[in-house]
Design a protein around this motif. Structure first.
Motif, mmCIF file in Angstrom:
data_model
loop_
_atom_site.group_PDB
_atom_site.id
_atom_site.type_symbol
_atom_site.label_atom_id
_atom_site.label_comp_id
_atom_site.label_asym_id
_atom_site.label_seq_id
_atom_site.Cartn_x
_atom_site.Cartn_y
_atom_site.Cartn_z
ATOM 1 N N LEU A 150 0.822 -1.206 0.000
ATOM 2 C CA LEU A 150 0.000 0.000 0.000
ATOM 3 C C LEU A 150 0.857 1.258 0.000
ATOM 4 O O LEU A 150 0.537 2.238 -0.678
ATOM 5 C CB LEU A 150 -0.964 -0.030 1.192
ATOM 6 N N ARG A 151 1.959 1.230 0.721
ATOM 7 C CA ARG A 151 2.868 2.383 0.694
ATOM 8 C C ARG A 151 3.461 2.565 -0.707
ATOM 9 O O ARG A 151 3.599 3.698 -1.184
ATOM 10 C CB ARG A 151 3.958 2.239 1.741
ATOM 11 N N ALA A 152 3.782 1.456 -1.367
ATOM 12 C CA ALA A 152 4.292 1.544 -2.740
ATOM 13 C C ALA A 152 3.230 2.131 -3.665
ATOM 14 O O ALA A 152 3.529 2.960 -4.531
ATOM 15 C CB ALA A 152 4.738 0.166 -3.229
ATOM 16 N N LEU A 153 1.985 1.737 -3.472
ATOM 17 C CA LEU A 153 0.884 2.273 -4.284
ATOM 18 C C LEU A 153 0.704 3.765 -4.062
ATOM 19 O O LEU A 153 0.528 4.527 -5.021
ATOM 20 C CB LEU A 153 -0.423 1.563 -3.930
ATOM 21 N N VAL A 154 0.725 4.181 -2.813
ATOM 22 C CA VAL A 154 0.538 5.594 -2.485
ATOM 23 C C VAL A 154 1.690 6.417 -3.048
ATOM 24 O O VAL A 154 1.487 7.551 -3.491
ATOM 25 C CB VAL A 154 0.378 5.768 -0.959
ATOM 26 N N GLU A 155 2.866 5.840 -3.077
ATOM 27 C CA GLU A 155 4.005 6.541 -3.670
ATOM 28 C C GLU A 155 3.826 6.677 -5.186
ATOM 29 O O GLU A 155 4.108 7.723 -5.758
ATOM 30 C CB GLU A 155 5.301 5.791 -3.365
ATOM 31 N N LEU A 156 3.329 5.612 -5.826
ATOM 32 C CA LEU A 156 3.085 5.650 -7.268
ATOM 33 C C LEU A 156 1.929 6.581 -7.631
ATOM 34 O O LEU A 156 1.966 7.261 -8.650
ATOM 35 C CB LEU A 156 2.755 4.247 -7.793
ATOM 36 N N ASP A 157 0.889 6.554 -6.817
ATOM 37 C CA ASP A 157 -0.328 7.316 -7.110
ATOM 38 C C ASP A 157 -0.872 7.918 -5.813
ATOM 39 O O ASP A 157 -1.723 7.308 -5.153
ATOM 40 C CB ASP A 157 -1.357 6.395 -7.761
ATOM 41 N N PRO A 158 -0.392 9.092 -5.423
ATOM 42 C CA PRO A 158 -0.781 9.685 -4.137
ATOM 43 C C PRO A 158 -2.277 9.967 -3.979
ATOM 44 O O PRO A 158 -2.747 10.135 -2.862
ATOM 45 C CB PRO A 158 0.013 10.997 -4.091
ATOM 46 N N VAL A 159 -3.020 10.021 -5.077
ATOM 47 C CA VAL A 159 -4.454 10.307 -4.974
ATOM 48 C C VAL A 159 -5.316 9.055 -5.152
ATOM 49 O O VAL A 159 -6.528 9.167 -5.346
ATOM 50 C CB VAL A 159 -4.885 11.414 -5.972
ATOM 51 N N GLU A 160 -4.731 7.875 -5.046
ATOM 52 C CA GLU A 160 -5.492 6.619 -5.091
ATOM 53 C C GLU A 160 -6.169 6.457 -3.730
ATOM 54 O O GLU A 160 -5.571 5.984 -2.769
ATOM 55 C CB GLU A 160 -4.550 5.451 -5.412
ATOM 56 N N HIS A 161 -7.444 6.893 -3.666
ATOM 57 C CA HIS A 161 -8.109 6.966 -2.362
ATOM 58 C C HIS A 161 -8.303 5.608 -1.710
ATOM 59 O O HIS A 161 -8.216 5.484 -0.495
ATOM 60 C CB HIS A 161 -9.435 7.748 -2.460
ATOM 61 N N TYR A 162 -8.563 4.560 -2.499
ATOM 62 C CA TYR A 162 -8.786 3.252 -1.878
ATOM 63 C C TYR A 162 -7.495 2.710 -1.256
ATOM 64 O O TYR A 162 -7.532 2.093 -0.185
ATOM 65 C CB TYR A 162 -9.365 2.257 -2.887
ATOM 66 N N ALA A 163 -6.348 2.968 -1.884
ATOM 67 C CA ALA A 163 -5.066 2.557 -1.297
ATOM 68 C C ALA A 163 -4.848 3.291 0.021
ATOM 69 O O ALA A 163 -4.370 2.702 0.994
ATOM 70 C CB ALA A 163 -3.920 2.825 -2.264
ATOM 71 N N ARG A 164 -5.201 4.576 0.063
ATOM 72 C CA ARG A 164 -5.090 5.342 1.313
ATOM 73 C C ARG A 164 -5.994 4.768 2.391
ATOM 74 O O ARG A 164 -5.599 4.622 3.546
ATOM 75 C CB ARG A 164 -5.459 6.809 1.083
ATOM 76 N N LEU A 165 -7.225 4.448 2.012
ATOM 77 C CA LEU A 165 -8.172 3.868 2.962
ATOM 78 C C LEU A 165 -7.642 2.541 3.502
ATOM 79 O O LEU A 165 -7.633 2.306 4.716
ATOM 80 C CB LEU A 165 -9.530 3.664 2.288
ATOM 81 N N MET A 166 -7.195 1.683 2.607
ATOM 82 C CA MET A 166 -6.655 0.381 3.024
ATOM 83 C C MET A 166 -5.407 0.542 3.892
ATOM 84 O O MET A 166 -5.223 -0.192 4.863
ATOM 85 C CB MET A 166 -6.327 -0.484 1.808
ATOM 86 N N LEU A 167 -4.556 1.497 3.553
ATOM 87 C CA LEU A 167 -3.364 1.739 4.364
ATOM 88 C C LEU A 167 -3.772 2.177 5.765
ATOM 89 O O LEU A 167 -3.229 1.681 6.761
ATOM 90 C CB LEU A 167 -2.454 2.772 3.700
ATOM 91 N N GLY A 168 -4.740 3.065 5.855
ATOM 92 C CA GLY A 168 -5.235 3.494 7.167
ATOM 93 C C GLY A 168 -5.786 2.326 7.969
ATOM 94 O O GLY A 168 -5.475 2.170 9.157
ATOM 95 N N ARG A 169 -6.574 1.493 7.354
ATOM 96 C CA ARG A 169 -7.161 0.342 8.063
ATOM 97 C C ARG A 169 -6.087 -0.676 8.449
ATOM 98 O O ARG A 169 -6.155 -1.284 9.517
ATOM 99 C CB ARG A 169 -8.238 -0.306 7.207
ATOM 100 N N THR A 170 -5.106 -0.852 7.583
ATOM 101 C CA THR A 170 -4.003 -1.765 7.897
ATOM 102 C C THR A 170 -3.229 -1.256 9.105
ATOM 103 O O THR A 170 -2.911 -2.028 10.025
ATOM 104 C CB THR A 170 -3.070 -1.925 6.676
ATOM 105 N N LEU A 171 -2.939 0.037 9.114
ATOM 106 C CA LEU A 171 -2.215 0.624 10.237
ATOM 107 C C LEU A 171 -3.028 0.529 11.529
ATOM 108 O O LEU A 171 -2.470 0.303 12.605
ATOM 109 C CB LEU A 171 -1.830 2.070 9.926
ATOM 110 N N GLN A 172 -4.342 0.666 11.443
ATOM 111 C CA GLN A 172 -5.193 0.474 12.617
ATOM 112 C C GLN A 172 -5.036 -0.942 13.157
ATOM 113 O O GLN A 172 -4.866 -1.137 14.361
ATOM 114 C CB GLN A 172 -6.665 0.719 12.270
ATOM 115 N N ARG A 173 -5.101 -1.932 12.265
ATOM 116 C CA ARG A 173 -4.966 -3.328 12.694
ATOM 117 C C ARG A 173 -3.582 -3.619 13.262
ATOM 118 O O ARG A 173 -3.432 -4.523 14.079
ATOM 119 C CB ARG A 173 -5.260 -4.283 11.529
ATOM 120 N N LEU A 174 -2.593 -2.850 12.828
ATOM 121 C CA LEU A 174 -1.236 -3.009 13.360
ATOM 122 C C LEU A 174 -1.041 -2.255 14.672
ATOM 123 O O LEU A 174 0.046 -2.269 15.238
ATOM 124 C CB LEU A 174 -0.201 -2.527 12.323
#
Length: 119
Positions: A68-92
Motif C-alpha cells: 500500500l505504501r508503494a501504491l501511495v508513492e506511485l499514485d498519491p491520490v489513489e483513495h482506496y489505497a489510502r483507505l486500506m493503508l489506514g485500516r491496515t495501520l489500525q490493525r497493526l
C-alpha cells in the motif's frame, strides 16, 4: 525454471486466476499468483492493490502495508489505497499514523464533514 500453477500462463491468465482465488476467499493463493505479476508490472495499480488486499485479508499486515505504501508513492491520490493503508495501520495498532491516511482517503473520496465547513 520451476514453473508452478501459480506462475503458469500469460499475465492475463494469471490476473484472472488471482481474481478467482480472491473471490473464493483463498487470499493466500491469490497473493502467490499476484506476487509474480506485480514483479512483472510494478507500475500497474490493479494487481498491486489486489495483492495488498489479499495480504490484508490473510492477516499478512506488514506485507499489505508495504504494498500500500508503494501504491501511495506511485499514485498519491489513489483513495482506496489510502483507505486500506489506514485500516491496515489500525490493525497493526498504529492509530495515530492511520488517522492521517484515513482523513486523506475521505477527502479524496469527497466525504467532507459538512458541520465543520459551516463554522
Amino acid at each position: 525454471m520451476d514453473m508452478t500453477y501459480y506462475d503458469h500462463g500469460t499475465a492475463a491468465e494469471r490476473w484472472d486466476r488471482a481474481q478467482l482465488f480472491f473471490e473464493a476467499k483463498d487470499y493466500a493463493a491469490a497473493a502467490r499468483v499476484l506476487g509474480g505479476l506485480v514483479e512483472e508490472v510494478p507500475e500497474q495499480t490493479g494487481p498491486r492493490l489486489l495483492l495488498a488486499r489479499s495480504y490484508y485479508h490473510s492477516a499478512q499486515l506488514r506485507r499489505a502495508e508495504a504494498e500500500l505504501r508503494a501504491l501511495v508513492e506511485l499514485d498519491p491520490v489513489e483513495h482506496y489505497a489510502r483507505l486500506m493503508l489506514g485500516r491496515t495501520l489500525q490493525r497493526l495498532g498504529r492509530p495515530d499514523e492511520a488517522a492521517s491516511h484515513l482523513r486523506i482517503a475521505s477527502a479524496l473520496a469527497g466525504d467532507f464533514d459538512l458541520d465543520s465547513e459551516r463554522a
